[in-house]
Design a protein around this motif. Sequence first.
Motif, PDB file in Angstrom:
ATOM      1  N   LEU A  68     -49.494  93.156   4.259  1.00 10.63           N
ATOM      2  CA  LEU A  68     -49.212  94.374   4.115  1.00 10.63           C
ATOM      3  C   LEU A  68     -48.130  94.943   5.085  1.00 10.63           C
ATOM      4  N   TYR A  69     -46.787  95.331   4.292  1.00  6.51           N
ATOM      5  CA  TYR A  69     -45.411  95.927   4.634  1.00  6.51           C
ATOM      6  C   TYR A  69     -45.061  96.969   3.850  1.00  6.51           C
ATOM      7  N   VAL A  70     -45.144  98.002   4.422  1.00  2.00           N
ATOM      8  CA  VAL A  70     -44.678  99.289   3.660  1.00  2.00           C
ATOM      9  C   VAL A  70     -43.269  99.847   4.128  1.00  2.00           C
ATOM     10  N   ASP A  73     -52.331  80.712   5.259  1.00  2.00           N
ATOM     11  CA  ASP A  73     -52.715  80.905   3.897  1.00  2.00           C
ATOM     12  C   ASP A  73     -52.478  82.242   3.980  1.00  2.00           C
ATOM     13  N   TYR A  74     -51.895  83.736   4.381  1.00  2.00           N
ATOM     14  CA  TYR A  74     -51.517  84.819   4.300  1.00  2.00           C
ATOM     15  C   TYR A  74     -50.571  85.009   3.218  1.00  2.00           C
ATOM     16  N   HIS A  75     -50.766  85.969   2.644  1.00  2.00           N
ATOM     17  CA  HIS A  75     -49.210  86.135   2.033  1.00  2.00           C
ATOM     18  C   HIS A  75     -48.876  87.635   2.393  1.00  2.00           C
ATOM     19  N   LEU A  76     -47.505  87.876   1.836  1.00  2.00           N
ATOM     20  CA  LEU A  76     -47.084  89.465   2.291  1.00  2.00           C
ATOM     21  C   LEU A  76     -46.852  90.615   0.742  1.00  2.00           C
ATOM     22  N   VAL A  77     -47.624  91.323   0.870  1.00  2.00           N
ATOM     23  CA  VAL A  77     -46.715  92.099  -0.266  1.00  2.00           C
ATOM     24  C   VAL A  77     -45.940  93.575   0.739  1.00  2.00           C
ATOM     25  N   CYS A  78     -44.819  93.173   0.198  1.00  2.00           N
ATOM     26  CA  CYS A  78     -43.703  94.328   0.116  1.00  2.00           C
ATOM     27  C   CYS A  78     -43.928  94.999  -0.693  1.00  2.00           C
ATOM     28  N   ILE A  79     -43.927  96.743  -0.064  1.00  2.00           N
ATOM     29  CA  ILE A  79     -43.915  97.791  -0.967  1.00  2.00           C
ATOM     30  C   ILE A  79     -42.446  98.659  -0.518  1.00  2.00           C
ATOM     31  N   PHE A 132     -55.184  92.474   4.237  1.00  2.00           N
ATOM     32  CA  PHE A 132     -55.739  92.112   5.847  1.00  2.00           C
ATOM     33  C   PHE A 132     -55.909  93.223   6.306  1.00  2.00           C
ATOM     34  N   CYS A 133     -54.190  93.202   6.962  1.00  2.00           N
ATOM     35  CA  CYS A 133     -53.529  94.413   7.453  1.00  2.00           C
ATOM     36  C   CYS A 133     -52.638  94.577   7.439  1.00  2.00           C
ATOM     37  N   LEU A 134     -52.066  96.448   7.852  1.00  2.00           N
ATOM     38  CA  LEU A 134     -50.868  96.607   7.518  1.00  2.00           C
ATOM     39  C   LEU A 134     -50.131  96.049   8.355  1.00  2.00           C
ATOM     40  N   LEU A 135     -48.765  95.579   8.123  1.00  2.00           N
ATOM     41  CA  LEU A 135     -48.367  94.946  10.013  1.00  2.00           C
ATOM     42  C   LEU A 135     -47.307  95.423   9.977  1.00  2.00           C
ATOM     43  N   TYR A 136     -46.789  96.578  11.173  1.00  2.00           N
ATOM     44  CA  TYR A 136     -45.701  97.008  11.184  1.00  2.00           C
ATOM     45  C   TYR A 136     -45.167  97.004  12.232  1.00  2.00           C
ATOM     46  N   PRO A 137     -44.111  96.308  12.399  1.00  2.00           N
ATOM     47  CA  PRO A 137     -43.499  96.286  13.602  1.00  2.00           C
ATOM     48  C   PRO A 137     -42.577  96.579  14.366  1.00  2.00           C
ATOM     49  N   SER A 138     -42.187  98.008  13.947  1.00  4.37           N
ATOM     50  CA  SER A 138     -41.109  98.728  14.293  1.00  4.37           C
ATOM     51  C   SER A 138     -40.824  98.303  15.466  1.00  4.37           C
ATOM     52  N   SER A 139     -39.873  98.885  15.977  1.00  2.41           N
ATOM     53  CA  SER A 139     -39.460  98.831  16.980  1.00  2.41           C
ATOM     54  C   SER A 139     -38.477 100.556  17.530  1.00  2.41           C
ATOM     55  N   GLU A 196     -40.136 104.757  15.492  1.00  4.06           N
ATOM     56  CA  GLU A 196     -40.088 105.778  14.486  1.00  4.06           C
ATOM     57  C   GLU A 196     -39.778 107.025  15.119  1.00  4.06           C
ATOM     58  N   GLY A 197     -39.824 107.868  14.161  1.00  4.36           N
ATOM     59  CA  GLY A 197     -39.917 109.323  14.265  1.00  4.36           C
ATOM     60  C   GLY A 197     -41.570 109.471  13.966  1.00  4.36           C
ATOM     61  N   PHE A 198     -42.070 108.877  13.079  1.00  2.00           N
ATOM     62  CA  PHE A 198     -43.744 109.272  13.159  1.00  2.00           C
ATOM     63  C   PHE A 198     -44.228 108.376  12.530  1.00  2.00           C
ATOM     64  N   GLY A 199     -43.954 107.220  11.746  1.00  4.59           N
ATOM     65  CA  GLY A 199     -44.211 106.047  10.716  1.00  4.59           C
ATOM     66  C   GLY A 199     -45.558 106.185  10.087  1.00  4.59           C
ATOM     67  N   ILE A 200     -45.062 106.917   8.527  1.00  4.43           N
ATOM     68  CA  ILE A 200     -46.222 107.556   7.698  1.00  4.43           C
ATOM     69  C   ILE A 200     -47.269 106.269   6.964  1.00  4.43           C
ATOM     70  N   PRO A 201     -46.732 105.161   6.696  1.00  2.49           N
ATOM     71  CA  PRO A 201     -47.488 103.840   6.614  1.00  2.49           C
ATOM     72  C   PRO A 201     -48.728 103.320   7.058  1.00  2.49           C
ATOM     73  N   ILE A 202     -48.425 104.126   8.730  1.00  2.00           N
ATOM     74  CA  ILE A 202     -49.601 103.515   9.657  1.00  2.00           C
ATOM     75  C   ILE A 202     -50.341 105.266   9.153  1.00  2.00           C
ATOM     76  N   ILE A 203     -50.668 106.014   8.986  1.00  4.28           N
ATOM     77  CA  ILE A 203     -51.751 106.930   9.050  1.00  4.28           C
ATOM     78  C   ILE A 203     -52.050 106.901   7.764  1.00  4.28           C
TER      79      ILE A 203
END
Length: 175
Positions: free
Chosen positions: A79-81, A103-109, A149-156, A158-165
Amino acid sequence: GITRIVHTLQKNLAIINSDGIICVSNNTKKDLLKFFPSIDKKKIKTIYNGVDDSFFQIRNLKKTITRDLRFLIGKKIILYVGERKGVHKNFSLVLDVINSLKDYHLVCIGGGDLDKKERKDIDKKIKKKFYHINKISTDKLNVIYNISFCLLYPSSYEGFGIPIIESMKAGCPVI
């Protein structure tokens, strides 16, 4: 244009003349002090963002998945949000990761409509393994966190990053 200049001037005046300033992270506080080094550090408080109780681990997931999300059942989802634009978001890295995983698919929100460059990159790298949902309810986002499976959040940066929490509260691992 002129509107942006006026808005920036208003923000700067508000920061300089405020009695107190709340920052959502120490990183944001550090940035504030970089741009306004003369501000009295005592008037700056870090108060972290919280996450809504709408995000939680779902016990009976199969009963919760609505008809419009059934196309995701049986797929291994990464997942990418959020926003994709901006070099610091590293969305091209996300596409490379999905491309390298068989075998993985990307769902982008969210993040707005895909532009021509994004469509071209997606078609080139992961055409049949990509789903974009621009607008979604909080309840459905929680379901997607739960089935991913996971949230992929490769931002270099962020001020905070709400999708992470949100992800962590829903029991979805974060990379």
